[in-house]
Design an enzyme around this catalytic site. Structure first.
Site, PDB file in Angstrom:
ATOM      1  N   TYR A  21       0.333  -0.883  -0.063  1.00 52.36           N
ATOM      2  CA  TYR A  21       0.251   0.233  -0.149  1.00 52.36           C
ATOM      3  C   TYR A  21       0.728   1.028   0.373  1.00 52.36           C
ATOM      4  O   TYR A  21       0.943   2.307  -1.125  1.00 52.36           O
ATOM      5  CB  TYR A  21      -0.703   0.228   1.282  1.00 52.36           C
ATOM      6  CG  TYR A  21      -2.417   0.453   1.689  1.00 52.36           C
ATOM      7  CD1 TYR A  21      -3.408   0.415   1.402  1.00 52.36           C
ATOM      8  CD2 TYR A  21      -2.253   0.745  -0.420  1.00 52.36           C
ATOM      9  CE1 TYR A  21      -4.145   0.429   1.605  1.00 52.36           C
ATOM     10  CE2 TYR A  21      -3.956   1.138  -0.405  1.00 52.36           C
ATOM     11  CZ  TYR A  21      -5.097   0.889   0.443  1.00 52.36           C
ATOM     12  OH  TYR A  21      -6.355   1.943  -0.022  1.00 52.36           O
ATOM     13  N   GLU A  51       2.523   5.885  -6.924  1.00 55.54           N
ATOM     14  CA  GLU A  51       1.224   7.880  -7.637  1.00 55.54           C
ATOM     15  C   GLU A  51       1.931   8.801  -7.313  1.00 55.54           C
ATOM     16  O   GLU A  51       1.262   9.694  -8.899  1.00 55.54           O
ATOM     17  CB  GLU A  51      -0.005   7.018  -7.297  1.00 55.54           C
ATOM     18  CG  GLU A  51      -0.783   5.511  -7.665  1.00 55.54           C
ATOM     19  CD  GLU A  51      -2.203   5.219  -6.692  1.00 55.54           C
ATOM     20  OE1 GLU A  51      -2.625   6.078  -6.134  1.00 55.54           O
ATOM     21  OE2 GLU A  51      -2.018   3.957  -6.167  1.00 55.54           O
TER      22      GLU A  51
END
Lengths: 242, 356
Positions: A164, A171
């Site tokens: 995660y 991103e």
């Protein structure tokens, strides 16, 4: 007050009947869906590995898998529908935020801002997403078939601890790399004057998106941590009721 | 209701007559059997208040009058726990059940002479009037700041300049009128069925109203504003629609106010729905024939008018969001009307005639 209590129990029985017929159809669909998605992400993973082995570089890798990625990631929107109609017992908002952030990355960043498609950060989040999704969909599939190997369960509820944050880094770095190109091209932006009397600056929108990771990521991460404690250790977490 | 409680009701009259030592003539006992010197059994209740979550005993009240209301019990509870003022207390018969109303009378509840209630803290409360006044003053002031082009909003060469489009002046008047109307209605017209709401609502509501007001006002008063495509025709039509709906909305507010008896303005004690609203002599209220919550219908109309007048996408957005919220409220209100009144007119829709 008494009459409404009676109505309640009659309704409950009707609901139970409805639920039983719905769940057979729902289970069939969900099983199919999860198998299809597992397969899709496996195909993506293999395509990515093949490209890298054959070409030895990550440049051009995104282009080669772009269509498959867009298809399977966009299809994940149905999961929001699953939560909304209740065949999956997860919050619509949590699922919605997760799927929307993926859709946003795929369609509004990597798809439309070509210059950043060869960035290393793109490969980073693609690898993370692939690993996460294969684990997640195979977990759901095995769960529905009532035959869940422990290592899948372990993977689903432990790998995310590393994946995660890595995904978020990938991103964010990608969005950051895209900023100068957005500014220069003015993509998705609208300036005054215009007949709608509105303006929109995608550049500042992206900055706000990046900032929104700060409150959102911890919430999603701790949500997953709570799930993990519940599933792996059987802890009962008392949710705050409003 | 058990026998003891029944007895309590029947002995109510004489008990109330007894304590007054003043020179009120004693009621003639003609209708009653000649009074024997019997002991008047006054059944006092005992009230036990437990925490809804932990089931801890928070308060024990003895010698509670059988005709005491929940409101009075809340005041008594407040004395022992001063941090929980009555407005933030939720008293229920069942820990997970519905809250009891302030006007519910103790002896009419399905409890024995020792009543057990569950308490839930509703959190810090703020009065509805305060929230309304704050959330409406914001847009009024903010819009005017944009209208007068206060420095730091637009490029400095435009500071304190005025727009060259007359529709911008008109829009300012309409917007300001609308929120002034809302403020005055809050002070003088509305009769609220609840006194308070949770404190966090004021932040949520103000963000919504103030945020949207600033967003709209920024574009309408912008030096690069583009007036409506169809010019004067569009603006005139929009203005008529806007004014029509403003008058309509006000008429409905007055009609609804007249359903509630005076003196219930500051109200914790009146029920949510009392009477079915019906059309009055005012033609603007004739819409009650088709709609349960015409105040929302007219509000939608006003904002559609304003959208048309300014031709501004943020205004359209605000209208849409407001419409969604008002539809939710109208449906809820319509449902509670249907539940409360068996003879509720079947032709009515919640907010849009025949549609929604």
């Amino acid at each position: 007050m008494a009459s409404s209590e009676e109505d309640g129990t009659v309704e409950e029985k009707e609901n139970n009947n409805k639920r039983r017929t719905k769940s057979a159809l729902a289970t069939a669909w969900l099983t199919f869906y999860n198998i299809a998605m597992t397969a899709g992400w496996l195909v993506l993973a293999i395509a990515m590995m093949r490209f890298y082995i054959q070409k030895g570089t990550h440049k051009g890798l995104y282009r080669s898998i772009a269509r498959t990625l867009k298809f399977f990631q966009t299809f994940a929107l149905v999961e929001v529908g699953h939560c909304a109609i209740g065949i999956i017992r997860t919050s619509v908002i949590v699922t919605g935020v997760q799927v929307c952030s993926r859709i946003f990355m795929v369609w509004f960043i990597t798809n439309s801002i070509r210059q950043i498609q060869n960035e290393e950060s793109v490969i980073l989040f693609l690898v993370v997403w692939t690993m996460t999704e294969i684990t997640r969909y195979s977990y759901y599939t095995f769960n529905l078939l009532h035959h869940l190997p422990y290592f899948i369960k372990w993977a689903r509820y432990n790998l995310f601890i590393v994946l995660y944050p890595l995904g978020v880094i990938g991103e964010l770095m990608t969005i950051y790399a895209a900023l100068p190109f957005v500014r220069r091209s003015g993509i998705y932006s609208m300036r005054l004057p215009n007949k709608y009397n509105v303006s929109f600056d995608y550049y500042y929108c992206l900055i706000i998106v990046m900032l929104s990771y700060i409150p959102l990521f911890p919430q999603l991460f701790f949500h997953m941590l709570r799930q993990r404690r519940r599933v792996l250790h059987g802890e009962v977490i008392v949710e705050k009721d409003d | 209701m058990d026998a003891l409680a029944l007895e309590a009701t029947s002995t109510k009259k004489p008990v109330n007559g007894v304590p007054s030592p003043s020179s009120v003539p004693a009621p003639t006992p003609a209708k009653r059997k000649p009074a024997k010197k019997t002991k008047k059994a006054v059944v006092f209740f005992e009230v036990e208040i437990l925490d809804g979550k932990t089931k801890d005993k928070l308060c024990f009240l003895d010698k509670v009058e059988p005709n005491a209301t929940i409101g009075e019990i809340k005041s008594m509870f407040h004395k022992s726990h001063p941090q929980w003022y009555p407005a933030r207390q939720s008293i229920r018969l069942d820990a997970k059940g519905k809250s009891l109303k302030d006007e519910d009378v103790l002896q009419h509840l399905p409890v024995g002479t020792t009543a057990t209630f569950y308490f839930r803290d509703l959190g810090a409360q703020i009065s509805w009037v305060t929230v309304f006044l704050t959330e409406y003053t914001g847009p009024l002031v903010l819009y005017l700041m944009f209208y007068f082009r206060v420095p730091l909003i637009y490029a400095s060469k435009y500071d304190f300049s005025t727009s060259k489009h007359w529709v911008v002046h008109l829009a300012c008047m309409c917007h300001s009128f609308h929120f002034l109307k809302r403020l005055l209605e809050t002070l003088f017209v509305h009769r609220f069925s609840h006194g308070t709401m949770p404190l966090r609502n004021i932040f949520k509501n103000c963000t919504y109203y103030w945020g949207f007001a600033a967003w709209m006002a920024y574009y309408i008063n912008h030096p690069l504003y583009t007036p409506p495509i169809y010019g004067e025709q569009q603006i005139r039509l929009a203005l008529i629609l806007f004014l029509f709906c403003q008058i309509g909305n006000f008429s409905i507010h007055i009609a609804l106010r007249n359903l509630r008896p005076p003196g219930t303005n500051n109200c914790n004690t009146c029920s949510k729905t009392r009477k079915i609203p019906y059309p009055t002599k005012n033609p603007f209220t004739w819409i009650f024939v088709l709609v349960s919550c015409p105040n929302y219908t007219y509000e939608l109309g006003s904002w559609l008018g304003f959208t048309l007048m300014t031709q501004c996408l943020p205004v359209a957005f605000f209208t849409l969001v407001g419409f969604i919220q008002m539809t939710v409220w109208a449906k809820g209100k319509h449902r509670s009307y249907l539940k409360e009144f068996r003879d509720y007119p079947p032709l009515r829709s919640p907010i849009l005639p025949f549609i929604l």
